[in-house]
Design a protein around this motif. Structure first.
Motif, PDB file in Angstrom:
ATOM      1  N   ALA A 267      36.908  57.268  63.664  1.00 21.49           N
ATOM      2  CA  ALA A 267      37.193  57.443  62.237  1.00 21.49           C
ATOM      3  C   ALA A 267      37.512  58.900  61.925  1.00 21.49           C
ATOM      4  O   ALA A 267      38.382  59.200  61.092  1.00 21.49           O
ATOM      5  CB  ALA A 267      36.007  56.971  61.399  1.00 21.49           C
ATOM      6  N   LEU A 268      36.813  59.836  62.587  1.00 19.61           N
ATOM      7  CA  LEU A 268      37.097  61.254  62.376  1.00 19.61           C
ATOM      8  C   LEU A 268      38.510  61.592  62.848  1.00 19.61           C
ATOM      9  O   LEU A 268      39.234  62.353  62.190  1.00 19.61           O
ATOM     10  CB  LEU A 268      36.070  62.107  63.127  1.00 19.61           C
ATOM     11  N   GLY A 269      38.932  61.012  63.970  1.00 20.10           N
ATOM     12  CA  GLY A 269      40.293  61.240  64.460  1.00 20.10           C
ATOM     13  C   GLY A 269      41.334  60.778  63.458  1.00 20.10           C
ATOM     14  O   GLY A 269      42.331  61.455  63.215  1.00 20.10           O
ATOM     15  N   GLU A 270      41.101  59.597  62.849  1.00 21.29           N
ATOM     16  CA  GLU A 270      42.035  59.106  61.835  1.00 21.29           C
ATOM     17  C   GLU A 270      42.080  60.055  60.644  1.00 21.29           C
ATOM     18  O   GLU A 270      43.160  60.379  60.127  1.00 21.29           O
ATOM     19  CB  GLU A 270      41.636  57.714  61.373  1.00 21.29           C
ATOM     20  N   SER A 271      40.925  60.503  60.171  1.00 26.31           N
ATOM     21  CA  SER A 271      40.896  61.356  58.978  1.00 26.31           C
ATOM     22  C   SER A 271      41.601  62.680  59.217  1.00 26.31           C
ATOM     23  O   SER A 271      42.208  63.239  58.296  1.00 26.31           O
ATOM     24  CB  SER A 271      39.439  61.605  58.550  1.00 26.31           C
ATOM     25  N   LEU A 272      41.571  63.197  60.444  1.00 22.08           N
ATOM     26  CA  LEU A 272      42.256  64.456  60.748  1.00 22.08           C
ATOM     27  C   LEU A 272      43.775  64.319  60.688  1.00 22.08           C
ATOM     28  O   LEU A 272      44.483  65.316  60.559  1.00 22.08           O
ATOM     29  CB  LEU A 272      41.831  64.957  62.134  1.00 22.08           C
ATOM     30  N   LEU A 273      44.274  63.074  60.777  1.00 17.52           N
ATOM     31  CA  LEU A 273      45.721  62.839  60.756  1.00 17.52           C
ATOM     32  C   LEU A 273      46.230  62.373  59.398  1.00 17.52           C
ATOM     33  O   LEU A 273      47.430  62.146  59.239  1.00 17.52           O
ATOM     34  CB  LEU A 273      46.096  61.787  61.810  1.00 17.52           C
ATOM     35  N   MET A 274      45.352  62.223  58.412  1.00 17.88           N
ATOM     36  CA  MET A 274      45.752  61.646  57.129  1.00 17.88           C
ATOM     37  C   MET A 274      46.793  62.494  56.414  1.00 17.88           C
ATOM     38  O   MET A 274      47.608  61.981  55.646  1.00 17.88           O
ATOM     39  CB  MET A 274      44.533  61.469  56.221  1.00 17.88           C
ATOM     40  N   ALA A 275      46.790  63.808  56.619  1.00 22.08           N
ATOM     41  CA  ALA A 275      47.747  64.684  55.923  1.00 22.08           C
ATOM     42  C   ALA A 275      49.159  64.555  56.483  1.00 22.08           C
ATOM     43  O   ALA A 275      50.120  65.021  55.866  1.00 22.08           O
ATOM     44  CB  ALA A 275      47.288  66.136  56.000  1.00 22.08           C
ATOM     45  N   LEU A 276      49.305  63.928  57.653  1.00 16.71           N
ATOM     46  CA  LEU A 276      50.617  63.792  58.299  1.00 16.71           C
ATOM     47  C   LEU A 276      51.066  62.342  58.153  1.00 16.71           C
ATOM     48  O   LEU A 276      50.626  61.466  58.899  1.00 16.71           O
ATOM     49  CB  LEU A 276      50.528  64.185  59.773  1.00 16.71           C
ATOM     50  N   GLU A 277      51.987  62.103  57.190  1.00 11.84           N
ATOM     51  CA  GLU A 277      52.385  60.731  56.891  1.00 11.84           C
ATOM     52  C   GLU A 277      52.956  59.987  58.105  1.00 11.84           C
ATOM     53  O   GLU A 277      52.632  58.815  58.315  1.00 11.84           O
ATOM     54  CB  GLU A 277      53.388  60.717  55.739  1.00 11.84           C
ATOM     55  N   PRO A 278      53.821  60.623  58.943  1.00 16.57           N
ATOM     56  CA  PRO A 278      54.359  59.877  60.090  1.00 16.57           C
ATOM     57  C   PRO A 278      53.295  59.450  61.103  1.00 16.57           C
ATOM     58  O   PRO A 278      53.576  58.646  61.977  1.00 16.57           O
ATOM     59  CB  PRO A 278      55.359  60.869  60.716  1.00 16.57           C
ATOM     60  N   LEU A 279      52.065  60.010  60.985  1.00  9.94           N
ATOM     61  CA  LEU A 279      51.014  59.664  61.937  1.00  9.94           C
ATOM     62  C   LEU A 279      49.993  58.696  61.352  1.00  9.94           C
ATOM     63  O   LEU A 279      48.975  58.415  61.991  1.00  9.94           O
ATOM     64  CB  LEU A 279      50.296  60.945  62.402  1.00  9.94           C
ATOM     65  N   HIS A 280      50.256  58.175  60.144  1.00 10.60           N
ATOM     66  CA  HIS A 280      49.292  57.272  59.513  1.00 10.60           C
ATOM     67  C   HIS A 280      49.054  56.026  60.357  1.00 10.60           C
ATOM     68  O   HIS A 280      47.907  55.602  60.549  1.00 10.60           O
ATOM     69  CB  HIS A 280      49.763  56.885  58.114  1.00 10.60           C
TER      70      HIS A 280
END
Length: 449
Positions: A269-282
């Motif tokens: 879950a932490l890995g997902e949250s670190l990528l939330m600011a990058l839309e292409p990586l959602h």
């Protein structure tokens, strides 16, 4: 300026008797038009040449040119001017000739009634105004119809041109988006190499996981977009472990204490949250979040089970566990490749999607161990057997874990020479997984989609 002049209308009175002209002027002096007079046909024609006139009232009997002849000429030369004949004689022939030759609007009798005279002129001018407005509207309609015909004639061509422009713009956007996605894939693999720097060489798992999911995606014909997302998730699946200390990073998960285990269960879950600011990586972030879910619902962080787990996350878990079992990141004892495959088979239907697990084991059985993370059509060559035009089928990393070249890079002679020189300086030998020049174009096209 008088009311008559404000209207811009002119009425011409023609009679050889000045007294008649004076009487007519008195009868019509308060009407909303300007009065002009002429005492013969010649004077009337000269005045008409200089001044536009709306209506002509002519006496029938005049010396020289009579009224019907004058009105006939007016009709020929100024057809828009209304023509009225005034006669004091009950002369049928004169009236008929005036009607036939001069196309008079109406004829009046002498002596006249002032009220009837004024009413007749008002009606005549109103009729003339209506006719002019009718012609104006007809002319406007014709002009608009011609314009509409021109627009219709050009509309199809304009639509084709506009459609072509929009298609060109859409193609450019598609290309830009494809390049952006490819850039994100490359960037994630650079980050993956940085993550590996925290681990000893024998526990760096990302490159192998990336290769496995690429081969697995190809075998299952996973759509290109989903395959890209899966590759990025494979590169960054352990992003949430960056905050761990070295002791926790190197400790097998089955030996973690209670507090350490709680922290371990938070990393997806932490890995997902670190990528939330990058839309292409959602989408890749969603796969990372769920890659530790289990087929029977006992996984984390959301205890999803069976098909509720995204397909890419189910596939990623199999590849991650297969690699980490051999790296000693899951169990205290490192498993061999065969033992790892046996572990997957025993836990199919409990930890793993049984159908995906079967395909994965078949894939690994078909590929040689050293090529288990590649795909058909790829050859392994040392640097001295490389040729210009070949394309990398997987990332090339130094022994330290540093990313040297990313997948899709087309080799040139200067680049090959630099690799050979780098080997000499490092005292190392590298094997590159490449596609032959004949298939390089297809590889580049696939990466751009």
């Amino acid at each position: 300026m008088s009311e008559a002049r404000q209207t811009g209308r002119y009425v011409l009175l023609v009679d050889d008797d000045d007294n008649v002209l004076s009487s007519l002027r008195r009868s019509l002096r308060n009407e909303a038009y300007e009065l002009l007079t002429a005492n013969c046909a010649g004077a009337a024609l000269q005045l008409l040449e200089r001044q536009p006139v709306d209506l002509v009232i002519s006496d029938a009997q005049m010396p020289g040119m009579d009224g019907p002849t004058l009105l006939a000429q007016v009709q020929q030369r100024w057809p828009d001017t209304l023509r009225l004949l005034m006669t004091g004689l009950a002369d049928l022939d004169t009236s008929i000739r005036a009607i036939n030759q001069g196309h008079i609007y109406r004829y009046l009798s002498k002596p006249w009634n002032d009220d009837e005279l004024r009413i007749n002129l008002r009606q005549a001018l109103a009729h003339q105004h209506a006719e002019r407005e009718h012609r104006r509207l007809e002319r406007l309609t014709r002009e608009q119809n011609l314009r509409l015909q021109e627009l219709n004639a050009n509309l199809e061509q304009r639509v084709r041109e506009r459609t072509a422009e929009l298609q060109q713009t859409a193609d450019m956007l598609d290309l830009a988006y494809a390049e952006l996605r490819h850039s994100y894939v490359t960037a994630t693999e650079v980050f993956s190499a940085l993550l590996n720097q925290r681990l000893p060489c024998d526990k760096q798992s990302n490159a192998q996981v990336i290769g496995l999911v690429r081969a697995f995606s190809s075998r299952l014909s996973v759509p290109a977009t989903e395959s890209h997302d899966l590759a990025m998730a494979a590169a960054l699946y352990n992003l949430g472990k960056l905050t761990w200390d070295d002791h926790l990073l190197n400790r097998p998960s089955d030996l973690l204490h209670s507090e350490e285990r709680d922290r371990y269960r938070q990393y997806p879950a932490l890995g997902e949250s670190l990528l939330m600011a990058l839309e292409p990586l959602h989408d890749a972030g969603r796969l990372i979040r769920h890659h530790q879910e289990r087929w029977n619902g006992t996984g984390f962080p959301d205890q999803l089970h069976r098909e509720a787990i995204p397909l890419g996350a189910r596939l990623l878990k199999i590849a991650v566990d297969f690699v980490e079992l051999q790296c000693g990141l899951l169990l205290q004892r490192r498993l061999t490749r065969e033992e790892a495959l046996e572990f997957l088979g025993k836990n199919a239907g409990r930890l793993y999607d049984p159908e995906l697990c079967r395909h994965f084991i078949e894939l690994c059985d078909e590929l040689a161990p050293e090529l288990a993370d590649t795909e058909p059509g790829v050859v392994a060559l040392d640097t001295r057997r490389l040729e210009p035009g070949m394309v990398l089928a997987r990332n090339l990393q130094a022994e330290s874990g540093m990313l040297l070249l990313n997948i899709g890079k087309q080799l040139t002679r200067p680049l090959i020479d630099k690799l050979i020189a780098f080997e000499s300086s490092e005292g190392a030998r590298y094997t590159l997984y490449v596609r032959q020049p004949a298939t390089a174009a297809g590889m580049i096209e696939e990466l751009s989609r």
